[in-house]
Write a protein that holds these residues in place. Structure first.
Motif, PDB file in Angstrom:
ATOM      1  N   SER A  40      11.161   9.817  -6.962  1.00 57.20           N
ATOM      2  CA  SER A  40      10.166   8.637  -6.456  1.00 57.20           C
ATOM      3  C   SER A  40      10.797   7.658  -5.803  1.00 57.20           C
ATOM      4  N   GLU A  45      11.982   6.007   1.619  1.00 57.94           N
ATOM      5  CA  GLU A  45      12.389   6.523   2.821  1.00 57.94           C
ATOM      6  C   GLU A  45      11.194   7.049   3.499  1.00 57.94           C
ATOM      7  N   ALA A  47       8.220   5.702   3.950  1.00 53.76           N
ATOM      8  CA  ALA A  47       7.698   4.590   4.658  1.00 53.76           C
ATOM      9  C   ALA A  47       8.708   4.334   5.979  1.00 53.76           C
ATOM     10  N   HIS A 124       4.972   3.446  -2.982  1.00 58.44           N
ATOM     11  CA  HIS A 124       6.454   2.695  -3.206  1.00 58.44           C
ATOM     12  C   HIS A 124       6.289   1.576  -3.967  1.00 58.44           C
ATOM     13  N   MET A 125       5.370   0.797  -3.737  1.00 59.91           N
ATOM     14  CA  MET A 125       5.333  -0.711  -4.518  1.00 59.91           C
ATOM     15  C   MET A 125       4.867  -0.175  -6.082  1.00 59.91           C
ATOM     16  N   GLY A 145       9.153  -7.207   0.407  1.00 66.65           N
ATOM     17  CA  GLY A 145       8.218  -5.825   0.311  1.00 66.65           C
ATOM     18  C   GLY A 145       6.563  -6.405   0.570  1.00 66.65           C
ATOM     19  N   ALA A 149       4.073  -5.303   3.410  1.00 65.56           N
ATOM     20  CA  ALA A 149       2.827  -4.546   3.033  1.00 65.56           C
ATOM     21  C   ALA A 149       1.632  -5.328   3.755  1.00 65.56           C
ATOM     22  N   HIS A 226      15.011  -5.977   4.101  1.00 69.37           N
ATOM     23  CA  HIS A 226      14.910  -5.290   2.840  1.00 69.37           C
ATOM     24  C   HIS A 226      16.163  -4.320   2.675  1.00 69.37           C
ATOM     25  N   HIS A 235      20.790   0.073  -6.119  1.00 65.76           N
ATOM     26  CA  HIS A 235      19.510   0.760  -6.365  1.00 65.76           C
ATOM     27  C   HIS A 235      19.460   0.299  -7.924  1.00 65.76           C
TER      28      HIS A 235
END
Ligand code: HEM
Length: 498
Positions: A40, A45, A47, A124-125, A145, A149, A226, A235
């Motif tokens: 997930s 990536e 995007a 992703h969000m 983020g 969007a 970002h 991460h």
């Protein structure tokens, strides 16, 4: 000296030249950074790659597109328009579609990449939301983020207007009316964005500039921020099943400079990382492993978009015809990702127009802008509501978080019901009724369905029994600032980021 030796020597001296200026040996540490192997995590990536593909295909389209509404004689291959005086923007898109080599394919690819861009951002969000990855210290990246969007939707909206066909122009005109309805600043703001009262001859050049320069530049800038924050914070990682034997773990000097570790490279220097030790990230090294995974994701994204572009037509402007301010198409709808905002606009009753301190607040403003903006504000502030006092680097299981998961389900359901409301004409047709008769039910559904979905989720996850997972995962008890007893450096000693 053989030619190979000479070439090697030249390559080495070129490397030394760059190394002396950019300290590549130090930078190469970055190539060992760990990427948790979570499928997930690849949505971000996707995007990223969509944005690259949009820039590339958009550049091609911009070579042929004419941002002007001046009438020109059409002499392309669409028979029905031959010899007609049509707006230059419209004719240029006809040329791109039917006369420019690869034009139709690349126009379609641009179109589908825009849809996949927004869809992958949304997914992703949701992944970040449902795994709680927005919590301390990642709130800043969640905010960046949220901005991305919003910009992605605005980019798609401005692009939609460019062919200047009848259908898209009418849909874009709805946006103009909503912008103009903002109390006090509405008129000047709408004039700045749309170049006067929509549509004027300045509208297309203005939206073109926004679409090809200002918004992409802002998106590129925010993506850079970002990614910089991501690299700095590293991460999140899923809870480990047990202790992990890992090599390549250097060390870290605090939570925001956690070290990276590649569990596959266990020969020599391998050490045991405690399952609860969040000062080390376990994952694939950036190079070559993660780079290979990313390459696969890139080519898969390209393959899917090529397939869509090859098989599925997009917005058929030859059929809609050029913009005609005197007429309105029977069915006008925005793209699917703006449909929820359109739904709010349609469902807001006209009695919601009122005056405060002499300022007129219209129902158009309330439904078309205020309510959708409140959704964005709710998204932006959420990490400060579901906040963590201490930094958290492990993701959470959504099944263990009844309240945040219920809020997420409520939000998703709200957007879905609002989107259905945006398509009320189609729904009414399917049910054999009128939109007016449907409206009270849709308003009821907009309030009740999300509330019911959220409450049900909360109940199913045991929220009413107080079975929430509180606080960060259990600590290993290891002191973050001391060396391990076995003489190997502890994950907190020194720094690979020194
Ligand atoms: C142009 C749009 C975007 C791009 C290209 C993008 C790209 C990425 C990438 C490549 C990652 C690392 C891999 C991953 O975790 O998926 C990431 C992480 C992250 N993104 Fe995005 N993103 C975008 C939009 C968003 C949005 C809309 C949000 C939320 C509102 C968001 C919040 C985050 C957060 C909090 C992380 C860190 C997650 C973690 O460490 O687990 N991003 N992003």
């Amino acid at each position: 000296m053989s030619r190979i030796d000479a070439a090697t020597e030249r390559a080495e001296s070129a490397y030394d030249w760059v190394d002396s200026r950019l300290d590549l040996d130090d930078a190469s540490d970055f190539l060992g950074k760990a990427f948790p192997a979570e499928d997930s995590f690849l949505l971000g990536e996707v995007a990223l790659f969509c944005f690259g593909i949009l820039v590339a295909t958009g550049t091609f389209l911009a070579f042929f597109y004419e941002p002007s509404t001046t009438a020109v004689e059409y002499s392309g291959s669409v028979v029905q328009y031959q010899g007609q005086e049509l707006p230059a923007a419209f004719t240029s898109v006809l040329y791109i579609t039917y006369d420019v080599p690869f034009g139709m394919f690349l126009r379609r690819m641009h179109h589908w990449a825009a849809h996949l861009f927004v869809a992958s951002i949304a997914l992703h969000m949701l992944r970040v939301f449902f795994t709680g990855a927005y919590r301390n210290p990642r709130e800043p990246n969640w905010l960046v983020g949220t901005g991305l969007a919003g910009l992605a939707m605005f980019a798609a909206y401005t692009g939609y207007s460019l062919p200047y066909d009848e259908f898209a122009s009418t849909a874009v005109g709805i946006g103009y009316n909503v912008a103009a309805s903002i109390p006090i600043v509405g008129d000047p703001l709408a004039s700045i964005v749309f170049g006067g009262q929509f549509p004027t001859s300045a509208t297309i050049p203005r939206l073109f500039f926004l679409h090809v320069f200002l918004i992409p530049a802002a998106i590129a800038g925010l993506i850079a921020v970002h990614m910089a924050i991501l690299v700095r914070q590293k991460h999140t990682e899923a809870q480990r099943d047990g202790d992990v034997s890992a090599a390549g773990a250097g060390s870290a000097a605090g939570d925001t400079s956690r070290t990276s570790s590649n569990p596959e490279a266990t020969d020599g220097g391998a050490r045991l990382i405690d399952r609860d030790d969040d000062s080390v990230v376990i994952g694939l090294p950036a190079f070559p492993n993660q780079a290979a995974v990313s390459a696969v994701v890139f080519f898969l994204t390209m393959a899917v978009l090529s397939l869509l572009a090859g098989l599925l037509p997009v917005h058929n402007i030859a059929q809609y015809g050029p913009n005609d301010p005197a007429s309105t198409p029977s069915l006008v709808m925005p793209d699917w990702f703006l449909m929820w905002g359109y739904g709010f606009l349609k469902l807001t009753p006209s009695w919601m127009s009122f005056d405060v301190l002499g300022i007129h607040v219209s129902s158009e403003f309330v439904g078309g802008l205020l309510l959708p903006s409140l959704v964005f504000v709710a998204v932006a502030v959420w990490p400060f509501i579901d906040r963590a006092e201490e930094p958290e680097h492990f993701t959470r299981n959504y099944l263990d978080r009844p309240f945040p998961t219920a809020v997420g389900i409520t939000g998703v359901t709200l957007v879905m019901v609002a989107s259905i409301a945006g398509m009320d004409v189609i729904v009414a047709e399917i049910l054999g009724t009128s939109t007016a008769a449907l409206r009270p039910y849709l308003i009821g559904a907009l309030v009740l369905v999300p509330a019911a979905a959220g409450t049900l989720t909360y109940a199913i996850l045991g929220g009413f029994e107080g079975e929430t997972e509180g606080g960060p995962p259990p600590a290993s008890g290891e002191d973050r600032s001391t060396s391990g007893d076995d003489g190997t450096p502890s994950p907190t000693e020194g720094s690979d980021d020194d």
